[in-house]
Design an enzyme around this catalytic site. Structure first.
Site, PDB file in Angstrom:
ATOM      1  N   GLU A   6      -6.595  -7.754  -0.461  1.00  0.00           N
ATOM      2  CA  GLU A   6      -7.123  -7.697   0.911  1.00  0.00           C
ATOM      3  C   GLU A   6      -8.610  -7.401   0.889  1.00  0.00           C
ATOM      4  OE1 GLU A   6      -5.020  -5.157   3.665  1.00  0.00           O
ATOM      5  OE2 GLU A   6      -3.073  -5.787   2.861  1.00  0.00           O
ATOM      6  N   GLU A  34       0.828  -1.227   0.000  1.00  0.00           N
ATOM      7  CA  GLU A  34       0.000   0.000   0.000  1.00  0.00           C
ATOM      8  C   GLU A  34       0.853   1.265   0.000  1.00  0.00           C
ATOM      9  OE1 GLU A  34      -2.919  -0.122   3.136  1.00  0.00           O
ATOM     10  OE2 GLU A  34      -4.166  -1.484   1.985  1.00  0.00           O
TER      11      GLU A  34
END
Ligand code: GAL
Length: 884
Positions: free
Chosen positions: A253, A184
């Site tokens: 995710e 991320e």
């Protein structure tokens, strides 16, 4: 069946067992639609399990339960600070035996997605970075910085090298099909300006340069370079578009729950919404989806990140923190996966599905090949033709009936129906047909607060004689303290070898000061601009006050005597920051001005006073929690007169393990805050801080977009009361429990309990879908698919090692209420109880057809009938004892 798999896995996995591969070597590539395994596109379901969050002895069972759920891939991060606690000294043992974990996954026939990071976030201490990384001269984390890049590349090389050496990549016959670099980074890239952009390119080049032979992903990275797949992380990822048509749509995710913070409420994501999100993702062209987390587990020791994340990392995952199935979550997802599996031939044969508008908020996506195939009563025209469809109702309130290919379909609100053959519904995301299970610990939690009238079997409670105490010294305890002028940063001193750092200084109080206070009525106070995460202030050995927060201010009245006074401030970390830019600058301890106010001469600035530094606790450094080190301090058999206010006190006692093999929890609800060890192993930090009383809805509505503030529960109760002790850490008797208590609590209130499924409930009605196993699985080449004509079935099962010991309720008719509150309606087949008892009692699992034939009558013709069952589970060994 599962026992066999587990025993097989235990027997065969050792570090050296890999003489042959787990799979025939295969190559992995991708196109704009999916990952290709040996040239074949695949639709893949993945399950997040972080190996160090469970004892290795739990791994085989976790992997088996994951496989049984219809999952294809296991996903884990790699935890740098666990593997390289000291620079250049690697640890691949115990919970960090990553090779063993990967081999277990491979042996069970599952693939693996390894997210190397090495920054991982993950609510893990310092986001996975070793604390020594801060000390590399000139280092700046996660940007175009030479020293950082050298260290990052060194670790990535180490892991890839190890995986290659152990033959764990797909092309070597191993399970690894996918890798990840960074994590991320897109969220914080802008903070680094040009350096950030360069770093992304470098990270991708470096990763690809490792010749790992399988694709790499970068999650939340919309500028991911060519040849690295940018992927989605969120609660919903349907509609996600990677930055190139050549890249498939991956969801790394899928947040199926959320983590908890000390003092916070607990998150819960309704499974019907979760299933909706997953179905929508595959409906709209996704091809890889990972549950973050499938098993969350426990932050043992001081591994939890933060600051302030709980020891439990349960995450509301389909497998609970203790390794038991969370039902109906696990079962509903299993059914979803089975339905998706039936659609795989159609899904992989089509690049872009047909879109059909069914209503204002209703739509269908149809995957069919060849495109001109037609649906007839007998199936499809043409051999090898396939057709699967998804019918979605995005309306958050209303059910609707829609027409699709000449048939009418009823769609509940916020749901997707999956039609593997474009004609019959195999699954609807809002219709939960799998059983609910209530477990022993759930009964004590607010989620099931109506059921607290219950006594635990094999619960160990304590007798006062068995406890001993030791008082941790306040302030300096070892010759390794040192004194300097000025206030130093916490982590620079502790290097995170302990949570605790003492800052000690002396304050001289004159007669004039005392007189001044008497005359003016002023009380002296201590102020510190900012502290994190917790500080406690002791004056002359007595606790004066404390502060908690993320750079919170301190303002305390303190009592000082004439002459020399000792001011001892203990600063404490509660998990190092794991998210955000510039982590290397984060630090902990005391910041800004430190002033003593109210003296005769005005404010005294303590910033440049001589301060003595003492790292850690005496008990901690003497390891008084270890079986071998018990003699290193004088334990007293007399407990403090009032344990509830006795701060900085160690307690110890021994206990016998509860009988049987069920998971074990320690109830620390009577304690305050501290850390706990069992047989020398840290079970983590504990804290009974209570969640706010309000903010938990009385009813959790699955409909509509989820976020972590929706459907919270556990209001007004300690965020975490129970702490997992893996069975494998216990012996039959004389287990040593040691606690370090910071603020006061009652050790006599501690109990040890088993965690097991206790009650199971299910309802199935005549109008429900037939069980998924009745669908004949499609041939991946021809795509042929068919369904046998059978009615719905009710299926219930206890945990492994348990049997259904009694039937508490059974009614075929129109039973009312829900689990634990069922009652008969005005339609009830008289043989309901005997039919169910005969089919289920004494068995681990039973399946009952929901039909008049089975119950020997039609108790109310013309009415759609439902079978509701509630049963008790008991461990098979307990049943033997009961009958002896
Ligand atoms: C994501 C992150 C994960 C984890 C998750 C929250 O943003 O990539 O590592 O921290 O959030 O549980």
């Amino acid at each position: 069946m599962r026992l066999k798999i587990v025993l097989f896995l235990i027997a065969f996995v050792s570090r050296s067992s890999l003489a042959i591969g787990f799979f025939k070597p295969f190559n992995v590539s991708y196109d704009g639609r999916a990952l290709l395994l040996d040239g074949q596109r695949r639709i893949l379901i993945s399950a997040g399990i972080h190996y160090p969050r469970a004892a290795p002895e739990m791994w085989p069972d976790l992997v088996a339960k994951t496989k049984e759920n219809g999952v294809d891939v296991v996903q884990s991060y790699v935890f740098w600070n666990g593997h390289e606690p000291v620079r250049g000294q690697y640890n691949f043992e115990g919970q960090f035996d990553i090779v063993k974990f990967v081999k277990l996954v491979g042996l069970s026939g599952l693939y693996l997605h390894l997210r190397i990071g090495p920054y991982v976030c993950a609510e893990w201490n310092f986001g996975g970075f070793p604390v020594w990384l801060r000390d590399i001269p000139g280092i700046k984390f996660r940007t175009d910085n030479g020293p950082f890049k050298v260290e990052m590349e060194r670790f990535v090389k180490k892991i890839i090298g190890l995986m290659k050496q152990e033959m764990l990549f797909s092309w070597q016959g191993g399970p690894i099909i996918l890798l990840q670099i960074e994590n991320e980074y897109g969220n914080i890239e802008d903070s680094y300006g040009k350096g950030g952009k360069e770093y992304v390119k470098w990270a991708a080049r470096m990763a690809l340069g490792q010749d790992a032979g399988v694709p790499w992903v970068m999650c939340r990275q919309n500028d991911a370079p060519e040849n690295v797949i940018d992927t989605c992380n969120a609660y919903y990822c349907d509609g996600y578009k990677p930055n190139s048509k050549e890249k498939p749509i991956f969801w790394t995710e899928d947040w199926d729950g959320w983590y908890a913070s000390w003092g916070g409420r607990l998150p819960h994501r309704p499974v019907r919404d979760l299933a909706f999100a997953v179905a929508r993702f595959f409906e709209r062209g996704g091809s890889f989806q990972n549950y973050y987390m499938f098993f969350g587990g426990t932050n043992f020791g001081r591994t939890s990140g933060g600051p302030f994340y709980t020891t439990s990392y349960d995450y509301d995952a389909p497998i609970d923190e203790y390794g038991l199935l969370r039902q109906p979550r696990w079962g509903h997802l299993k059914n979803l996966h089975e339905a998706l599996r039936l659609c795989e031939p159609a899904l992989v044969s089509v690049d872009v599905p047909d879109y059909v508008l069914l209503g204002i908020k209703q739509e269908a996506h149809v995957y069919r090949e060849p495109v001109d195939n037609k649906i007839t009563d007998s199936g499809f025209l043409g051999n090898g033709s396939v057709c699967s469809a998804f019918l979605a109702n995005m309306d958050e309130r209303h059910s609707v009936s829609v027409k699709f290919l000449g048939q009418t379909f009823h769609l509940p609100p916020w749901s997707v129906s999956i039609l593997p053959d474009c004609k019959n519904v195999a699954f609807n995301t809002a219709k939960v047909q799998s059983q609910t299970s209530l477990k022993l610990l759930d009964r004590l939690s607010s989620r099931f607060s109506t059921m607290t009238n219950f006594s635990f079997k094999s619960t160990v409670s304590w007798i006062s004689e068995s406890w001993q105490a030791f008082h941790e010294p306040i302030g300096v305890w070892s010759p390794e303290n040192f004194t300097m002028h000025g206030v130093l940063e916490h982590l620079n001193i502790t290097k995170d070898s302990s949570d605790y750092l003492w800052y000690i200084t002396r304050i001289y109080i004159s007669d004039e000061d005392i007189l001044h206070w008497k005359v003016t009525g002023v009380r002296p106070s201590l102020t510190i601009d900012r502290v994190r995460d917790v500080v406690r202030v002791f004056v002359n050995g007595n606790l004066a006050g404390n502060a908690t927060g993320h750079w919170a201010p301190v303002n305390l009245h303190i009592d000082l005597k004439q002459g020399e006074n000792e001011l001892a401030i203990v600063s404490q970390t509660m998990g190092l920051q794991n998210y955000g830019a510039f982590l290397e600058k984060d630090g902990a301890g005391l910041r800004g001005q430190i002033n003593l106010k109210g003296l005769k001469g005005g404010v005294q600035n303590l910033l440049n006073s001589p301060w003595t530094y003492q790292v850690g606790l005496k008990g901690e450094f003497l390891k008084i929690y270890d079986l071998e080190s018990q003699g290193s301090v004088n334990w007293s058999s007399t407990l403090p007169p009032d344990t509830s206010t006795a701060s900085f006190t160690w307690y110890k006692a021994t206990f016998s393990a509860p009988d049987g093999a069920d998971p074990v929890a320690i109830d620390l609800g009577s304690m305050g805050k501290g850390q706990a060890w069992v047989n020398g192993k840290s079970i983590g930090r504990y804290w009974t801080i209570v969640a706010p009383k309000h903010g938990c809805p009385s009813h959790c509505d699955y409909r509509g977009a989820y976020n972590e503030r929706k459907c919270l529960w556990n209001c007004g109760r300690p965020t975490q009361r129970w702490y997992h002790v893996p069975r494998s850490w216990l012996q039959e008797s004389s287990n040593l429990l040691v606690l370090f208590e910071e603020i006061g609590g009652n050790p006599l209130g501690i109990s040890i309990m088993r965690h097991a499924t206790d009650t199971i409930c299910a309802t199935t009605s005549e109008s429900d879908y037939p069980p998924l196993h009745m669908w004949q699985h499609p041939d991946i080449v021809s795509g042929d698919i068919s369904i046998t004509e059978v009615g719905p079935e009710l299926d219930i099962f206890c945990d492994y090692g348990q049997i259904i010991s009694s039937i508490e309720f059974a009614s075929y008719g129109n039973p009312q209420g829900s689990c634990q509150q069922f009652s008969e309606g005005n339609c009830h087949a008289s043989k309901s109880f005997s039919v169910v008892s005969e089919a289920c009692r004494g068995k681990n699992r039973c399946t009952i057809s929901v039909s008049n034939e089975k119950f020997g009558e039609d108790p109310c013709p013309g009415v759609v009938k439902t079978l509701a069952v509630e049963a008790k589970c008991m461990s098979a060994s307990d049943v033997n004892i009961a009958y002896m």
